[in-house]
Design an enzyme around this catalytic site. Structure first.
Site, PDB file in Angstrom:
ATOM      1  N   ASP A   1       0.879  -1.161   0.000  1.00 46.53           N
ATOM      2  CA  ASP A   1       0.000   0.000   0.000  1.00 46.53           C
ATOM      3  C   ASP A   1       0.926   1.222   0.000  1.00 46.53           C
ATOM      4  OD1 ASP A   1      -2.050   1.801   0.055  1.00 46.53           O
ATOM      5  OD2 ASP A   1      -3.109   0.911   1.747  1.00 46.53           O
TER       6      ASP A   1
HETATM    7  C1  BGC Z   1      -4.872   3.505   0.037  1.00 49.69           C
HETATM    8  C2  BGC Z   1      -4.979   2.509  -1.105  1.00 49.69           C
HETATM    9  C3  BGC Z   1      -4.761   3.212  -2.412  1.00 49.69           C
HETATM   10  C4  BGC Z   1      -3.406   3.902  -2.380  1.00 49.69           C
HETATM   11  C5  BGC Z   1      -3.087   4.663  -3.641  1.00 49.69           C
HETATM   12  C6  BGC Z   1      -3.588   4.305  -0.034  1.00 49.69           C
HETATM   13  O1  BGC Z   1      -3.596   5.341   0.897  1.00 49.69           O
HETATM   14  O2  BGC Z   1      -4.945   2.838   1.271  1.00 49.69           O
HETATM   15  O3  BGC Z   1      -6.239   1.890  -1.091  1.00 49.69           O
HETATM   16  O4  BGC Z   1      -4.844   2.301  -3.462  1.00 49.69           O
HETATM   17  O5  BGC Z   1      -3.390   4.844  -1.316  1.00 49.69           O
HETATM   18  O6  BGC Z   1      -3.911   5.762  -3.766  1.00 49.69           O
END
Ligand code: BGC
Length: 788
Positions: free
Chosen positions: A228
């Protein structure tokens, strides 16, 4: 250019490939034929940042169809709809130069307070897993990778970057890992996203058990594990655990950490090569995309143009996305996901004849998607007010409240004007819901209540006109004590850019409310399963409710709820009959065949969701055996029937799908006995029931000197060894009834009295016949039996 099996990259370049080159791209090495892969959110539409995409700023993305959020589409219970949505999102992704879509969100709704529940499907892992698999498979069939997220146990936003989710093994496997397992095993995602939080003490992104033992070794996952965004704290530990790609770029830090770990010998170049190969394999799977940003939605705000966008990248295969068709799909999907929670006296559907008062700012300024990284810049937004005005010209509209903080004085005026409009109309439709700031990625909710101003408005409107219908827009469930005062409630969730049209379709009966609840609506927060074990303290959240998540909790404990899991009315009615349950085969190869007839007994066409639940043998409370939730979803089928039409619905259950996870042997086991099989229209509306007798697959426990006497005696060979060793010891020492058969039986009987005592603890009692020497002999006997 063809990507060679292992391109001629320097070690430094390989390390660079394992970290993002920016926010949304991987590193490119054109000379070696390696292009940048583009990753974008997901999941209910493409969020491809406009411009150089260098930032996380929300709202600056290319226009894309904003489909209903997962909290909505889950309620469709419709695998083929999810597949249609997956195909459409993937076409837009390709048109916009995106290789990997960051979704679906598969985390289980453990508490309704989770600010991000709108991005997740359900409190039930089978429903989440099957819908997630349908979406993933369709996205990937269209040439775009998916990224099921957030693996794993990311069930709250409070302290989401660090919190340690402490979850017992059985609960992890049966609830929190299960949806991921279904998607990994059946849809083969190209990537999996490792979560921010810790799972049982280790960051998910650096957790060898999670990423190695479970994901790769047990489920056979061969794709890329991506972090993530910002989930890595120790790059070398993450690589060693099986995390291939760190996103976004850490400005060279990840590369330096990996280089230092290589120098120190804590990781090897072979390990680096394994991850490099996985990323190259991902590139080979993703067709070459048009230039980023080349495909943009040409749909106009009024939607009159065809809204067709084409990828027109130089020299690459063009990809097309039909935004007008996708808007229509978004509208159909929104209606198919709306849940008619109550409809006293059949007040819905409304006739377009009488006067209609539409009340509530949310009708004019709708909340149609959630806040945070999933936010899509819609191609064409239709508000409920637009949608209704098209079908009911001359309707009255009053905002009734303001969505931001209002002055009480202005609020009173708004309420009065709304009540007057309601009084003047035949029917009032009041739009209530959660304002944007009430639920979002990044933080949790603090209450399940709707804003006070909205409740005050509702009271005034229902007093002015009892023919009041409430339409809700919210990502997570809300307290619904007020629902007793209105005849009808339509839960519209966050229905996407075409939700306004869909609400009008459903209210006026041009379409049906096709949804059934994918999560329980509780009576109050203090009833909810995680209450008391949420949000944790000292950096740890203990999943104390164990398996009893969602309806498993309410049903096992026999608690009242506002609306049960699986619930939702139709504009027609359905009857279930002729349940047949047959078990074929033997042992672990047994298969349970379940079939029944569903009939549309009402006056119009409509769809229904047939739900199959099971209860395991001996699930009565208080029994000394593994806990079984009272009722667990084992199958579901959405059927659409014309009036009077009947259809046979069939389910096939293998032994694994009725099994529990056994943490000691680390296997799935089915207890022998009769399993209750129930067909319901919700977890509280069971219409048919039968039983299936399973042979059971309980494996012999792994015996050791720490096993209890009872466990030793349950294993005939081990029992014989124990009794004979004790008889011998007794014969040598106390001169008891050694040797004879009756002496052995007597000994076994007296051992049963101390059945729960671990053997090695019995050895500590004064004068015990179980001596340390005897333990050693028994241990040796066990080892030779296992052949080790
Ligand atoms: C989120 C993800 C997301 C990623 C990219 C993170 O903060 O938890 O779900 O895909 O950011 O935007």
């Amino acid at each position: 250019m063809e990507i060679p099996a292992m391109p001629d990259l320097t070690l430094e370049e390989k390390l660079e490939l394992l970290s993002g080159a920016g926010f949304w791209e991987t590193a490119a090495f054109p000379a070696q034929g390696i292009r940048a892969l583009v990753l974008s959110d997901g999941p209910h539409g493409v969020r491809r940042p406009a411009g150089d995409g260098a930032g996380l700023e929300l709202g600056e993305s290319l226009p894309a169809t904003c489909f209903p959020a997962e909290c909505a589409t889950a309620c469709s219970w419709d695998r083929s709809l999810l597949a249609e949505l997956g195909t459409a999102v993937a076409h837009e992704a390709r048109a916009q130069g995106v290789d990997v879509l960051l979704g679906p969100g598969l985390n289980i709704k453990r508490t309704p307070l989770c600010g991000r529940n709108f991005e997740y499907f359900s409190e039930d892992p089978l429903l989440a897993g099957e819908l997630g698999a349908a979406w993933t498979a369709a996205v990937q069939a269209a040439g775009v990778g998916a990224s099921p997220k957030h693996f794993a146990a990311n069930n709250q936003e409070a302290d989401r970057m660090r919190v340690d989710a402490v979850v017992d093994q059985r609960t992890l496997h049966e609830i929190y890992l299960r949806a991921f397992e279904i998607v990994v095993r059946t849809a083969g995602p190209w990537t999996v996203m490792a979560a921010y939080n810790k799972v049982n003490g280790l960051h998910a992104a650096e957790n060898p058990w999670l990423l190695g033992t479970v994901l790769r070794d047990t489920w056979g996952y061969e794709g890329v594990v991506v972090s993530d965004w910002g989930a890595v704290t120790d790059r070398a530990a993450a690589l060693a655990a099986g995390l291939d790609l760190e996103m976004p770029s850490s400005g060279g830090l990840g590369v330096r950490e990996l280089a230092a770990a290589l120098d120190a010998g804590t990781i090897t170049e072979e390990l680096v090569n394994v991850s490099v190969e996985r990323i190259l394999a991902l590139m080979r799977r993703a067709p070459v995309q048009p230039d980023a940003g080349a495909g943009t939605a040409a749909g106009t705000a009024d939607g009159t143009s065809a809204g067709r966008a084409a990828g027109t990248a130089s020299g690459t295969a063009g990809a097309e996305a039909d935004y007008a068709a996708h808007h229509d799909l978004a509208r159909r999907a929104a209606a198919a996901s709306m849940v008619l929670l109550q409809n006293d006296g059949g007040i819905l559907p409304l006739s377009s004849e009488g006067t209609l008062a539409v009340i509530g700012e949310l009708a004019r300024t709708p909340r149609y998607q959630g806040s945070g990284s999933s936010r899509v810049n819609p191609v064409r937004l239709v508000t409920p007010l637009d949608g209704l005005q098209e079908l009911v010209p001359g309707l009255l509209f009053e905002p009734g409240y303001v969505l931001s903080r209002e002055s009480p004085c202005a609020g009173e005026d708004l309420v009065e004007m709304a009540a007057a409009a309601a009084a003047a109309a035949d029917t009032a439709v009041v739009f209530l819901g959660l304002p944007d700031a009430a639920e979002s990625e990044g933080y949790d909710r603090t209450t399940l209540d709707l804003p006070d101003a909205q409740l005050e408005l509702l009271t005034a409107v229902t007093e002015a006109n009892p023919r009041t219908v409430v339409v809700l827009s919210n990502g997570g469930v809300v307290n619904m004590g007020w629902a007793a005062d209105v005849p009808a409630v339509l839960e519209a969730w966050l229905p996407g850019e075409a939700g306004g049209g869909a609400v009008a379709d459903v209210l006026l009966g041009r379409d049906e409310p096709g949804g059934r609840l994918a999560e329980t609506v509780p009576l109050r927060l203090s009833d909810t399963p995680a209450y008391g074990n949420y949000p944790g303290e000292g950096g740890t959240v203990r999943y104390g409710e164990g398996l009893l998540v969602g309806y498993r909790w309410y049903d096992t404990r026999g608690m009242e709820v506002a609306y049960p899991f699986g619930h939702g009315y139709s504009y027609t009615s359905f009857a279930y009959s002729d349940l047949g349950v047959r078990v074929v085969g033997a042992g672990s190869g047994q298969l349970v065949h379940v079939e029944l007839t569903v009939t549309n007994t009402g006056g119009r066409a409509g769809s229904d969701v047939v739900q199959l639940y099971s209860g395991a043998p001996g699930d009565d409370a208080g029994q000394q055996r593994p806990l079984h939730p009272r009722r667990e979803l084992r199958g579901f089928e959405k059927v659409r029937l014309e009036p009077g039409e009947s259809r046979t619905v069939e389910f096939r259950l293998d032994v694994r799908s009725l099994s529990r996870y056994e943490p000691v042997t680390r296997t799935w086991v089915a207890d022998a006995g009769e399993y209750r099989l129930e067909i319901g229209a919700s977890s509280r509306d069971i219409r048919l029931a039968g039983v299936a007798a399973l042979d059971g697959t309980v494996p012999a426990p792994l015996l050791g000197i720490g096993s209890s006497i009872e466990e030793w005696l349950a294993d005939p060979e081990a029992a014989a060894a124990l009794v004979s060793a004790l008889s011998e010891a007794g014969g040598e020492g106390a001169g008891s009834a050694s040797g004879s058969a009756s002496g052995g039986a007597q000994l076994a009987a007296s051992l049963a009295l101390v059945g729960s005592m671990p053997l090695n603890r019995l050895a500590r009692f004064p004068g015990s016949p179980v001596t340390p020497e005897l333990l050693k002999r028994l241990e040796a006997a066990l080892k030779s039996r296992r052949g080790s």
